[in-house]
Scaffold this motif. Structure first.
Motif, PDB file in Angstrom:
ATOM      1  N   TYR A 139       0.836  -1.196   0.000  1.00 14.27           N
ATOM      2  CA  TYR A 139       0.000   0.000   0.000  1.00 14.27           C
ATOM      3  C   TYR A 139       0.875   1.252   0.000  1.00 14.27           C
ATOM      4  O   TYR A 139       1.908   1.304   0.676  1.00 14.27           O
ATOM      5  CB  TYR A 139      -0.888   0.061   1.243  1.00 14.27           C
ATOM      6  N   ARG A 181     -12.737  -3.225  -5.177  1.00 11.67           N
ATOM      7  CA  ARG A 181     -11.810  -3.098  -6.305  1.00 11.67           C
ATOM      8  C   ARG A 181     -11.314  -1.649  -6.421  1.00 11.67           C
ATOM      9  O   ARG A 181     -10.120  -1.393  -6.569  1.00 11.67           O
ATOM     10  CB  ARG A 181     -12.516  -3.529  -7.598  1.00 11.67           C
ATOM     11  N   GLN A 185      -7.393  -0.549  -5.733  1.00  9.34           N
ATOM     12  CA  GLN A 185      -6.652   0.043  -6.850  1.00  9.34           C
ATOM     13  C   GLN A 185      -6.181   1.460  -6.539  1.00  9.34           C
ATOM     14  O   GLN A 185      -5.192   1.920  -7.103  1.00  9.34           O
ATOM     15  CB  GLN A 185      -7.529   0.040  -8.108  1.00  9.34           C
ATOM     16  N   THR A 188      -2.849   0.828  -3.744  1.00  5.16           N
ATOM     17  CA  THR A 188      -1.734  -0.091  -3.925  1.00  5.16           C
ATOM     18  C   THR A 188      -0.527   0.561  -4.603  1.00  5.16           C
ATOM     19  O   THR A 188      -0.662   1.468  -5.416  1.00  5.16           O
ATOM     20  CB  THR A 188      -2.159  -1.319  -4.769  1.00  5.16           C
ATOM     21  N   THR A 189       0.648   0.071  -4.231  1.00  8.84           N
ATOM     22  CA  THR A 189       1.896   0.452  -4.890  1.00  8.84           C
ATOM     23  C   THR A 189       2.028  -0.387  -6.161  1.00  8.84           C
ATOM     24  O   THR A 189       1.161  -1.216  -6.474  1.00  8.84           O
ATOM     25  CB  THR A 189       3.082   0.157  -3.970  1.00  8.84           C
ATOM     26  N   GLU A 193      -0.074  -3.570  -6.777  1.00 11.01           N
ATOM     27  CA  GLU A 193      -0.921  -3.687  -7.961  1.00 11.01           C
ATOM     28  C   GLU A 193      -0.682  -5.013  -8.676  1.00 11.01           C
ATOM     29  O   GLU A 193      -1.621  -5.658  -9.144  1.00 11.01           O
ATOM     30  CB  GLU A 193      -0.661  -2.519  -8.913  1.00 11.01           C
ATOM     31  N   LYS A 194       0.588  -5.427  -8.753  1.00  6.54           N
ATOM     32  CA  LYS A 194       0.903  -6.712  -9.387  1.00  6.54           C
ATOM     33  C   LYS A 194       0.268  -7.860  -8.612  1.00  6.54           C
ATOM     34  O   LYS A 194      -0.298  -8.786  -9.202  1.00  6.54           O
ATOM     35  CB  LYS A 194       2.420  -6.907  -9.460  1.00  6.54           C
ATOM     36  N   LEU A 196      -2.340  -7.639  -6.581  1.00  5.60           N
ATOM     37  CA  LEU A 196      -3.789  -7.522  -6.736  1.00  5.60           C
ATOM     38  C   LEU A 196      -4.230  -8.103  -8.069  1.00  5.60           C
ATOM     39  O   LEU A 196      -5.215  -8.859  -8.132  1.00  5.60           O
ATOM     40  CB  LEU A 196      -4.203  -6.053  -6.637  1.00  5.60           C
ATOM     41  N   ASN A 197      -3.513  -7.777  -9.140  1.00  5.03           N
ATOM     42  CA  ASN A 197      -3.871  -8.294 -10.459  1.00  5.03           C
ATOM     43  C   ASN A 197      -3.779  -9.813 -10.510  1.00  5.03           C
ATOM     44  O   ASN A 197      -4.562 -10.470 -11.207  1.00  5.03           O
ATOM     45  CB  ASN A 197      -2.979  -7.670 -11.538  1.00  5.03           C
TER      46      ASN A 197
END
Length: 206
Positions: A139, A181, A185, A188-189, A193-194, A196-197
């Motif tokens: 984060y 979501r 989004q 996240t850093t 983000e990676k 999370l994806n």
């Protein structure tokens, strides 16, 4: 299978009426008639209507807290914890009409205060998750943690009071998913983000 205990049956039947018609319009006679349990027995378990309302609110709070505690205990990381919270079938809150919360706030200060205090517990849990995510580098620390926590709390509270949302096109679960979501989004850093994806890959419902 054993029959339900009298106090559980009373609370279950009370919820049906309270959620649909509000609190003020339902009398202890109504509760007795629907539950099939005499008022004499009801008053053995609940000294008055306020005590019954408080028990109903306590059940809601405990159910919600147990679920979020489970998410925390089983999460692999901060993002995973937030995503796991979406597995809760929030549709169980759908029957709760706005009148229930209006009556609770205006005429039952004790149970309403219980709910307000629980919001503070929820806020503490959000802050804890944000600290965890920042420690993991998932984060961003560019936005005030207090502000982000308050935003997330309002998201969750609105989901628990689905009638506050105007559109009827989505289910409650869909609202929770989309709010979550958007929330993740926004905080996240690149590393987060990676991750999370990777969680979102192949999933439309988190």
């Amino acid at each position: 299978m054993k029959s339900k205990k009298a106090d559980d049956l009373i609370k279950e039947k009370s919820k049906e009426m309270f959620f649909s018609y509000g609190l003020r319009s339902i009398s202890m006679d109504d509760v007795a008639n629907l539950s099939g349990i005499s008022k004499r027995i009801i008053y053995r378990y609940f000294e008055d209507k306020n005590a019954l309302v408080r028990a109903v609110v306590k059940d809601l709070i405990q159910s919600h807290k147990r679920f979020f505690d489970t998410c925390q205990a089983s999460a692999k990381d901060a993002i995973d914890e937030v995503i796991k919270q979406n597995s809760e079938p929030f549709e169980i809150w759908t029957p709760i009409r706005p009148r229930f919360f209006f009556d609770l706030e205006n005429f039952f200060p004790g149970p309403w205060n219980d709910l307000e205090l629980y919001k503070l517990i929820m806020l503490e849990g959000i802050v804890r998750n944000l600290k965890w995510g920042r420690e993991e580098g998932l984060y961003s620390d560019q936005v005030s943690m207090v502000f982000i926590a308050e935003v997330r709390l309002h998201q969750l509270v609105n989901c628990l009071q689905p009638q506050l949302v105007e559109t009827k096109k989505w289910s409650i679960h869909k609202f929770v998913v989309e709010f979550t979501r958007l929330y993740l989004q926004s905080i996240t850093t690149v590393k987060g983000e990676k991750l999370l994806n990777s969680y979102l890959e192949g999933k439309e419902d988190l």
